[in-house]
Design an enzyme around this catalytic site. Structure first.
Site, PDB file in Angstrom:
ATOM      1  N   LEU A 627      88.102  59.441  29.398  1.00 16.78           N
ATOM      2  CA  LEU A 627      88.705  59.585  30.732  1.00 16.78           C
ATOM      3  C   LEU A 627      87.674  60.160  31.700  1.00 16.78           C
ATOM      4  O   LEU A 627      87.264  59.516  32.656  1.00 16.78           O
ATOM      5  CB  LEU A 627      89.935  60.488  30.662  1.00 16.78           C
ATOM      6  CG  LEU A 627      90.478  60.978  32.009  1.00 16.78           C
ATOM      7  CD1 LEU A 627      90.944  59.822  32.865  1.00 16.78           C
ATOM      8  CD2 LEU A 627      91.578  62.012  31.815  1.00 16.78           C
ATOM      9  N   ASP A 628      87.263  61.384  31.425  1.00 15.24           N
ATOM     10  CA  ASP A 628      86.260  62.074  32.237  1.00 15.24           C
ATOM     11  C   ASP A 628      85.342  62.809  31.265  1.00 15.24           C
ATOM     12  O   ASP A 628      85.683  63.908  30.832  1.00 15.24           O
ATOM     13  CB  ASP A 628      86.955  63.058  33.183  1.00 15.24           C
ATOM     14  CG  ASP A 628      85.973  63.931  33.952  1.00 15.24           C
ATOM     15  OD1 ASP A 628      84.770  63.614  33.965  1.00 15.24           O
ATOM     16  OD2 ASP A 628      86.419  64.951  34.521  1.00 15.24           O
ATOM     17  N   PRO A 629      84.263  62.184  30.849  1.00 17.31           N
ATOM     18  CA  PRO A 629      83.656  60.980  31.416  1.00 17.31           C
ATOM     19  C   PRO A 629      84.233  59.694  30.822  1.00 17.31           C
ATOM     20  O   PRO A 629      84.611  59.649  29.663  1.00 17.31           O
ATOM     21  CB  PRO A 629      82.188  61.129  31.000  1.00 17.31           C
ATOM     22  CG  PRO A 629      82.267  61.817  29.664  1.00 17.31           C
ATOM     23  CD  PRO A 629      83.416  62.775  29.784  1.00 17.31           C
ATOM     24  N   ASP A 632      86.502  57.507  35.023  1.00 17.87           N
ATOM     25  CA  ASP A 632      85.946  57.897  36.325  1.00 17.87           C
ATOM     26  C   ASP A 632      84.694  57.082  36.644  1.00 17.87           C
ATOM     27  O   ASP A 632      84.492  56.626  37.776  1.00 17.87           O
ATOM     28  CB  ASP A 632      85.659  59.401  36.353  1.00 17.87           C
ATOM     29  CG  ASP A 632      84.744  59.870  35.232  1.00 17.87           C
ATOM     30  OD1 ASP A 632      84.560  59.119  34.253  1.00 17.87           O
ATOM     31  OD2 ASP A 632      84.215  60.992  35.330  1.00 17.87           O
ATOM     32  N   ARG A 746      81.171  66.127  41.350  1.00 15.97           N
ATOM     33  CA  ARG A 746      82.185  65.819  40.342  1.00 15.97           C
ATOM     34  C   ARG A 746      82.849  67.118  39.935  1.00 15.97           C
ATOM     35  O   ARG A 746      82.169  68.102  39.599  1.00 15.97           O
ATOM     36  CB  ARG A 746      81.564  65.127  39.122  1.00 15.97           C
ATOM     37  CG  ARG A 746      80.875  63.821  39.475  1.00 15.97           C
ATOM     38  CD  ARG A 746      80.186  63.189  38.271  1.00 15.97           C
ATOM     39  NE  ARG A 746      81.136  62.556  37.368  1.00 15.97           N
ATOM     40  CZ  ARG A 746      81.504  63.029  36.192  1.00 15.97           C
ATOM     41  NH1 ARG A 746      81.023  64.182  35.758  1.00 15.97           N
ATOM     42  NH2 ARG A 746      82.370  62.381  35.444  1.00 15.97           N
TER      43      ARG A 746
END
Length: 952
Positions: A627-629, A632, A746
């Site tokens: 997801l993150d990373p 994104d 970020r």
């Protein structure tokens, strides 16, 4: 009729060669005296491998020569055969069902096992020499029935060249088919062309009739009836053997001009439309030595792995149609890999100088329109064609998502024809051609008696080298087939249990929060088996019970490196969902075993150090696909690609992402619940941060300063969000390809109040990674209240509760809210501490249980990109990209975190299994070949972002 036949000498040479073959067939009979074969019996069996198979190994003319030499020829009845039974009868053959009298039986394709007669010599294409799994039962049956098999494919001369083959007519039929398909494909794209009047090869009585249709189309092209909107057409022929020459014979009936490979780009951009351009591509045109130096044909034949192909970069980008007629061996370079195909399929309209939408027709989606893969090697030189097309369904439209549509000619993609029995579409001519080549060797084969030892026969070298089975065993030259089978069976037994040897194997390390979607997605494919390895037996067993073809394995990767190495060696891809610090340990084993790997974690410095070793080992290790990373990156790259293609510039990029409890489940001191690793979430709060703001680098030290600079976020006003910087954002200026950006940030999203309360834990030392004596596993029991006293250097554990709170109040910056959070979390209770050596691991495990999502709770994932764009007309756009994903309760389905981490990791894994990702070393999802298909497949799972723009 204007025909530009600039390569007529090649065509005439091919005709001369064919005539010599026919004459040679007659002359070769004298190599054995008629007495040698007088009284011998030969049978021609019917073909039943396909309803389209109308060929025969010998024509009536060939049979007449055999009969005149004294051979008794039996022909099994068949009304499907291209030559009628009466033609064979007129040639002197006996038409009868029972062919058991003949010691030698000839056919074309594989024979059903039940129809094999024992103690006979058979000649046909068996497709067993590579130990092909599908034909091993046929091989076993021939061994059991004491059959002597002569395989046409291994009938070779002293130079290793095949002496019997249908190659020429495969090329002829293939060329007719692809011209027919090209007409349909261009019509579907909005362009009527002369190719529309060319039918499929089997529609014509013979190739002469087909060639007349091609000539008619050529006349129309020559007088300018090819739409200018499609631009100059370029045909690339790979190879120069019989297949390629057969295809070129048909092509040369069109107005054409041959050009060398280095002229293709110029022709593609500026060529005429009243003729077709052709290029014959030899091996030295596209094969280069990996270590440099000129192409060496002899070296390539012996060591093909020393070479790579640049066909997809130097030739394919300028080809309209590729006619592939080369033989491909498993260790040879591929002409077009799956990633190559994606690049070729991408829309290139802005780069096509011939596109003229004003001409009334839509532009072509990409230059490469069609491929005729006459070689038809599944997964071979044209890698994405892992199965052949058929005469019933001769074409498929292959798109960048690896979909093969056999029902439509419309849409983006490459039209592919890959029929593996093309010559049967011109059965009479193919039979004549093949029979003339085979006949001289039939006189040799007729000496065979399968009941006698192979060594007693005086076969010529051509036949001796083509005998695969004899006297119940493999001949010496083909004993390797059993070795290949033994290796496969051993692998099958050790690795797959009862699964088929073609099954793809995934080793999943970790059976925690996000593992279930990974397993569920992968096991949708019937050819994938997943081994779930976990240090907790119950977790692995539970996961394995939920999904098919899933096996549990008990494994602690630190305690059992031997078992880890064994499991990795058996896998095609390893998915590590372990804590990020363990990824290098796993990656080193993957590199040693040459096994690909996937992680959802950041590419750490320790992993970066392994990059070159992975490249040298030919291993792909895909990172940052969660997801993150992960997601994104995918959404950011999609946006940046659009901006840059439109001539815009990214002035600012601000991104936030967070996994949260749904609002109704956030009623706890941290406004947070853990749906992934608590340690990772807490560790992020004490990391340093670095980002770019208004052209200046901002650095935030480690230790909690990130939380002190948390800001309120109002992009979704209905939520009380705050955000703080996440790690080092500067690396992504290059990764994202946005050097023009003045701001790149970020960050992490939490509910308001989280940062302040976590700061209290940091100030007390609860997020420290340093070992603490009170938390040693061998030490005395300690309660949370006692441990808090120790952290405050209070030696009297019986201190009044209010006094303890007062000292906490002073230590945490005189912040009453932080004290209440600590108290509500139970950190002042008499509950015994479960010790894990250091504070962060200890409190992580504590909070994982205390703040876990309950059976009825659900979570929430929120991702926000804010992109400021400067367009060429000087307008400023502020684009907001929001991904909001709610999870389900554990009793109803997956959490949002599990879906948004697990599905991207699973998709990347499947792309590795299917060959869509072939870059070596440490791979990040910043290239179109990765982020485009991943986003499309995430949308299919319901993970969809929304965009909203304002102009400023």
């Amino acid at each position: 009729m204007l025909l530009l036949l600039l390569n007529r000498p090649a065509l005439e040479a091919s005709h001369r060669f064919h005539n010599l073959l026919r004459n040679g067939a007659s002359l070769a009979i004298t190599s054995r005296s008629y007495a040698d074969v007088r009284g011998k019996i030969l049978a021609i069996r019917r073909e039943d491998q396909s309803v389209w198979e109308r060929r025969a190994p010998l024509s009536p003319t060939n049979v007449r020569k055999l009969v005149r030499a004294g051979v008794k020829v039996l022909v099994q009845p068949s009304n499907r055969r291209a030559y009628p039974m009466q033609a064979y009868a007129n040639a002197g053959a006996i038409i009868q069902e029972d062919i058991g009298e003949a010691p030698v039986i000839v056919g074309v394709k594989q024979i059903p096992i039940d129809f094999l007669l024992p103690n006979k010599t058979y000649c046909f294409f068996s497709h067993t020499i590579k130990a092909q799994e599908a034909n091993m039962p046929l091989l076993d049956a021939m061994l059991e029935k004491n059959i002597r098999l002569v395989d046409y494919e291994k009938m070779m001369d002293a130079n290793g060249q095949r002496v019997v083959a249908f190659g020429k007519y495969a090329g002829v039929a293939g060329m007719i088919n692809i011209l027919h398909g090209l007409g349909l494909r261009l019509l579907a794209l909005g362009h009527h062309t002369p190719f529309m009047h060319i039918g499929p090869a089997h529609n014509y009585r013979n190739s002469g009739m087909a060639r007349q249709a091609v000539r008619d189309a050529g006349f129309e092209i020559a007088i300018g009836m090819l739409p200018k909107s499609i631009g100059p057409l370029t045909f690339c022929f790979t190879g120069s053997g019989n297949v390629s020459q057969g295809a070129q014979e048909i092509f040369q009936d069109l107005p054409h001009e041959y050009v060398p490979p280095d002229m293709l780009q110029k022709v593609a951009d500026h060529g005429a439309t009243n003729k077709i351009y052709a290029c014959e591509v030899s091996r030295r045109d596209h094969l280069i030595r990996i270590k440099g130096g000129p192409f060496d044909a002899k070296e390539y034949d012996e060591y093909p792995s020393r070479y790579i192909s640049v066909f997809s970069k130097k030739i394919a980008p300028y080809a309209s149609v590729i006619i592939n007629g080369i033989y491909w061996a498993p260790n040879s370079p591929k002409l077009i890999t799956i990633p190559d195909a994606k690049v070729l399929i991408r829309s290139a309209q802005s780069h096509l100088p011939w596109v003229q939408t004003s001409l009334g027709s839509p532009p072509l989606p990409h230059r490469l329109l069609a491929i005729c893969d006459i070689s038809a090697d599944p997964g071979g030189s044209i890698e994405f064609m892992n199965e052949c097309t058929t005469i019933d369904n001769p074409f498929c439209l292959y798109d960048a998502e690896q979909h093969k549509d056999t029902n439509s000619f419309k849409g983006p993609g490459i039209l592919v024809c890959s029929i593996d029995n093309m010559p049967t579409q011109l059965p009479r001519e193919a039979t004549d051609f093949f029979g003339d080549l085979l006949l001289p060797h039939v006189f040799d084969v007729l000496q065979s008696d399968a009941t006698k030892p192979f060594e007693e026969h005086k076969f010529t070298n051509v036949i001796e080298g083509a005998v695969i089975t004899s006297n119940g065993k493999l001949t010496k030259n083909f004993e390797y087939i059993q070795d290949l089978r033994n290796q496969r069976n051993l692998a099958k037994h050790r690795i797959l249990g009862d699964y088929d040897a073609q099954t793809k194997r995934v080793l999943l390390l970790g059976a925690g929060y996000v593992s279930a979607p990974v397993v569920e997605y992968l096991t949708r494919s019937n050819d994938v088996v997943v081994h779930v390895a976990s240090a907790l037996r119950d977790e692995a067993d539970t996961l394995a019970r939920r999904f098919p073809r899933t096996e549990p394995v008990l494994l602690n990767v630190q305690e059992r490196p031997d078992l880890l190495q064994e499991l990795i060696g058996k896998a095609d891809v390893v998915v590590s969902l372990l804590p990020y610090a363990l990824h290098p340990l796993v990656a080193e084993q993957c590199i040693a075993s040459k096994t690909n790997m996937v992680t959802a974690s950041y590419l750490s410095p320790a992993m970066k150090e392994l990059h070159q070793r992975a490249v040298e080992a030919g291993v792909s290790i895909v990172n940052e696909v969660g997801l993150d990373p992960g997601i994104d990156h995918l959404l950011a790259m999609e946006c940046f690609e659009e901006v840059h293609q439109g001539g815009g510039k990214v002035k600012s990029f601000v991104s936030y992402c967070g996994g949260l409890p749904a609002p109704e489940c956030s009623d706890n001191p941290l406004r947070y619940r853990f749906s992934w690793s608590p340690r990772g979430a807490l560790l992020n709060t004490v990391s340093s941060g670095r980002f770019l703001k208004d052209g200046k680098v901002v650095e935030i030290p480690a230790g909690g300063a990130l939380l002190e600079k948390a800001e309120k976020l109002d992009f979704l006003p209905g939520f009380a969000f705050e955000g703080f910087a996440n790690r080092d954002s500067l690396d992504y200026v290059d990764h994202y390809g946005i050097p023009e950006a003045r701001t790149v940030f970020r960050g992490t999203i939490r509910y308001a109040g989280y940062s302040d309360h976590i700061l209290g834990l940091i100030q007390l030392g609860l997020i420290s990674q340093e070992p603490h004596p009170c938390l040693h596993s061998g030490g005395p029991d300690i309660t949370w209240r006692q441990f808090m006293c120790n952290l405050l250097s209070i030696t009297d554990y019986n201190i009044f509760y209010d006094n303890l709170k007062n000292q906490l109040f002073e230590r945490t910056g005189r912040n009453a809210s932080r004290i209440k959070a600590i108290e509500d979390l139970g950190l002042l209770s008499e509950e015994l501490v479960v010790k894990y050596g250091n504070p962060i691991d200890t409190i992580s495990q504590y909070l994982a249980k205390r703040l876990a999502l309950g059976p009825a709770d659900r979570d929430l994932v929120v991702l926000r990109h804010e992109v400021e764009i400067l367009w060429p007309d000087q307008r400023h756009e502020l684009r907001g990209i929001n991904l909001v994903c709610y999870g389900q309760s554990s009793s109803a389905g997956y959490s949002a975190m599990a879906r948004t981490v697990g599905y991207p990791a699973a998709i990347a894994t499947k792309m590795l299994l299917d060959g869509e990702i072939q870059r070596k070393g440490m791979v990040l999802p910043f290239i179109q070949d990765i982020y485009r298909p991943m986003l499309k497949r995430l949308k299919a799972e319901g993970i969809v972002a929304e965009e909203k723009s304002t102009w400023i």
